[in-house]
Design a protein around this motif. Structure first.
Motif, mmCIF file in Angstrom:
data_model
loop_
_atom_site.group_PDB
_atom_site.id
_atom_site.type_symbol
_atom_site.label_atom_id
_atom_site.label_comp_id
_atom_site.label_asym_id
_atom_site.label_seq_id
_atom_site.Cartn_x
_atom_site.Cartn_y
_atom_site.Cartn_z
ATOM 1 N N UNK A 1 0.681 -0.795 0.421
ATOM 2 C CA UNK A 1 0.109 -0.232 -0.309
ATOM 3 C C UNK A 1 1.093 1.191 0.083
ATOM 4 N N UNK A 2 0.331 1.763 -0.539
ATOM 5 C CA UNK A 2 1.470 3.633 -0.609
ATOM 6 C C UNK A 2 0.081 4.629 -0.545
ATOM 7 N N UNK A 3 0.504 5.491 0.064
ATOM 8 C CA UNK A 3 -0.170 6.626 0.786
ATOM 9 C C UNK A 3 -0.774 7.899 -0.466
ATOM 10 N N UNK A 4 0.067 7.189 -1.225
ATOM 11 C CA UNK A 4 0.954 8.707 -1.764
ATOM 12 C C UNK A 4 -0.038 8.325 -3.065
ATOM 13 N N UNK A 5 -0.676 6.953 -3.386
ATOM 14 C CA UNK A 5 -1.395 6.995 -4.648
ATOM 15 C C UNK A 5 -2.671 6.288 -4.256
ATOM 16 N N UNK A 6 -2.911 5.763 -5.308
ATOM 17 C CA UNK A 6 -4.280 4.899 -5.374
ATOM 18 C C UNK A 6 -4.253 3.433 -6.069
ATOM 19 N N UNK A 7 -4.299 2.597 -5.058
ATOM 20 C CA UNK A 7 -3.407 1.494 -6.520
ATOM 21 C C UNK A 7 -4.860 0.285 -6.236
ATOM 22 N N UNK A 8 -5.200 0.291 -7.738
ATOM 23 C CA UNK A 8 -6.762 -0.706 -8.446
ATOM 24 C C UNK A 8 -6.271 -1.745 -8.510
ATOM 25 N N UNK A 9 -6.040 -3.187 -7.556
ATOM 26 C CA UNK A 9 -5.899 -4.232 -8.276
ATOM 27 C C UNK A 9 -6.943 -4.990 -8.286
ATOM 28 N N UNK A 10 -6.357 -5.222 -9.525
ATOM 29 C CA UNK A 10 -7.599 -6.365 -10.339
ATOM 30 C C UNK A 10 -7.386 -7.644 -10.618
ATOM 31 N N UNK A 11 -7.884 -8.422 -10.461
ATOM 32 C CA UNK A 11 -6.616 -9.567 -10.855
ATOM 33 C C UNK A 11 -7.480 -10.060 -12.029
ATOM 34 N N UNK A 12 -6.365 -9.573 -13.304
ATOM 35 C CA UNK A 12 -6.693 -9.652 -14.800
ATOM 36 C C UNK A 12 -6.663 -11.062 -15.495
ATOM 37 N N UNK A 13 -6.020 -11.660 -15.081
ATOM 38 C CA UNK A 13 -5.156 -13.083 -15.349
ATOM 39 C C UNK A 13 -6.619 -14.241 -14.958
ATOM 40 N N UNK B 1 -10.716 -16.227 -22.035
ATOM 41 C CA UNK B 1 -10.463 -15.300 -23.181
ATOM 42 C C UNK B 1 -8.954 -14.690 -22.497
ATOM 43 N N UNK B 2 -8.100 -16.184 -21.757
ATOM 44 C CA UNK B 2 -6.435 -16.328 -21.787
ATOM 45 C C UNK B 2 -5.886 -15.689 -22.167
ATOM 46 N N UNK B 3 -5.798 -15.079 -23.792
ATOM 47 C CA UNK B 3 -5.179 -14.316 -24.203
ATOM 48 C C UNK B 3 -5.602 -12.671 -24.562
ATOM 49 N N UNK B 4 -6.785 -12.557 -23.883
ATOM 50 C CA UNK B 4 -7.015 -10.995 -24.025
ATOM 51 C C UNK B 4 -7.173 -10.472 -22.215
ATOM 52 N N UNK C 1 -7.172 -6.631 -22.803
ATOM 53 C CA UNK C 1 -7.842 -5.574 -22.854
ATOM 54 C C UNK C 1 -8.714 -6.451 -21.491
ATOM 55 N N UNK C 2 -8.788 -6.490 -20.769
ATOM 56 C CA UNK C 2 -9.483 -6.581 -19.408
ATOM 57 C C UNK C 2 -8.742 -6.103 -18.885
ATOM 58 N N UNK D 1 -12.667 -5.874 -22.675
ATOM 59 C CA UNK D 1 -12.946 -4.165 -22.401
ATOM 60 C C UNK D 1 -13.814 -4.564 -21.402
ATOM 61 N N UNK D 2 -14.916 -4.693 -21.684
ATOM 62 C CA UNK D 2 -16.553 -5.671 -20.555
ATOM 63 C C UNK D 2 -16.297 -5.831 -19.340
ATOM 64 N N UNK D 3 -15.553 -7.206 -18.994
ATOM 65 C CA UNK D 3 -14.751 -7.959 -17.751
ATOM 66 C C UNK D 3 -14.206 -6.921 -17.551
ATOM 67 N N UNK D 4 -12.818 -6.121 -17.848
ATOM 68 C CA UNK D 4 -12.752 -5.019 -17.136
ATOM 69 C C UNK D 4 -13.566 -3.700 -16.483
ATOM 70 N N UNK D 5 -14.892 -3.200 -17.655
ATOM 71 C CA UNK D 5 -14.878 -2.331 -16.578
ATOM 72 C C UNK D 5 -16.080 -2.669 -16.288
ATOM 73 N N UNK D 6 -16.391 -4.057 -16.165
ATOM 74 C CA UNK D 6 -17.673 -4.285 -14.714
ATOM 75 C C UNK D 6 -16.556 -4.721 -13.911
ATOM 76 N N UNK D 7 -15.611 -4.897 -13.875
ATOM 77 C CA UNK D 7 -14.846 -5.181 -12.488
ATOM 78 C C UNK D 7 -14.912 -3.994 -11.842
ATOM 79 N N UNK D 8 -14.145 -2.841 -12.557
ATOM 80 C CA UNK D 8 -13.888 -1.576 -11.854
ATOM 81 C C UNK D 8 -15.167 -0.600 -11.796
ATOM 82 N N UNK D 9 -16.576 -1.180 -12.469
ATOM 83 C CA UNK D 9 -17.523 -0.655 -11.609
ATOM 84 C C UNK D 9 -17.912 -0.799 -10.609
#
Length: 183
Positions: free
Chosen positions: A105-117, A125-128, A131-132, A172-180
């Motif tokens: 964790x770093x108080x200076x910045x916001x870190x967004x962990x996304x389990x992309x793989x 969609x292992x090769x994409x 895009x996530x 792409x939509x997987x990433x959008x949905x997860x972040x949202x």
């Protein structure tokens, strides 16, 4: 009118598609009426070596494509976290592939962990994984609209892979949905 601006380093290892999402971000910015620069940097190895791409998007002039301290990063690997996390400016943000990388964790910045793989694998969609990451980044940065990203896919995906365009959009939509849902 408010000036729109973001700079981002997409980073990982060769074969993860970091150059592709850097190029996609740049073309999405152009499609959105922004000025854009994209500066790729490859390690000496073809696959598995470090790779990164610095992208700058701005509604105003861009002074340089070289950014020493980016406002944001997309870190696809542990080596990307190790190389770039500390360089992010105060109040910037990092999108980290938590499937492959650990971070403190770093108080200076916001870190967004996304389990992309994991998200890509669960959707077959292992090769994409890239895009996530792109979908999550666009959602968090709000620098461009997703329809401009989808429009820019036609400039980035080689003709021989256009049959995979719908799968790229799904990723792409997987990433959008997860972040949202999570941030």
């Amino acid at each position: 009118m408010e000036t729109k601006y973001i700079d981002c380093v997409t980073a990982g290892v060769g074969g993860q598609g970091v150059m592709t999402i850097g190029e996609l971000l740049a073309y999405s910015g152009i499609a959105s009426g922004l000025n854009a620069t994209s500066l790729p940097e490859y390690g000496t190895e073809m696959r598995g070596g470090n790779a990164n791409c610095t992208v700058v998007l701005s509604s105003g002039p861009i002074g340089s494509p070289i950014i020493k301290h980016p406002k944001s990063i997309i870190a696809m690997s542990q080596s990307a976290v190790d190389s770039f996390l500390d360089s992010v400016v105060d109040n910037g943000f990092a999108l980290v592939n938590s499937s492959l990388a650990k971070f403190k964790a770093d108080d200076r910045i916001k870190i967004y962990p996304v389990p992309m793989n994991d998200l890509a694998s669960d959707a077959n969609l292992n090769k994409m994984v890239n895009m996530v990451a792109m979908g999550a980044f666009v959602t968090l940065s709000k620098i461009v609209e997703m329809d401009k990203v989808i429009e820019a896919l036609d400039k980035v995906i080689p003709e021989r892979y256009m049959h995979l365009k719908d799968a790229n959009i799904q990723a792409l939509n997987l990433g959008v949905d997860y972040a949202a849902k999570n941030f």
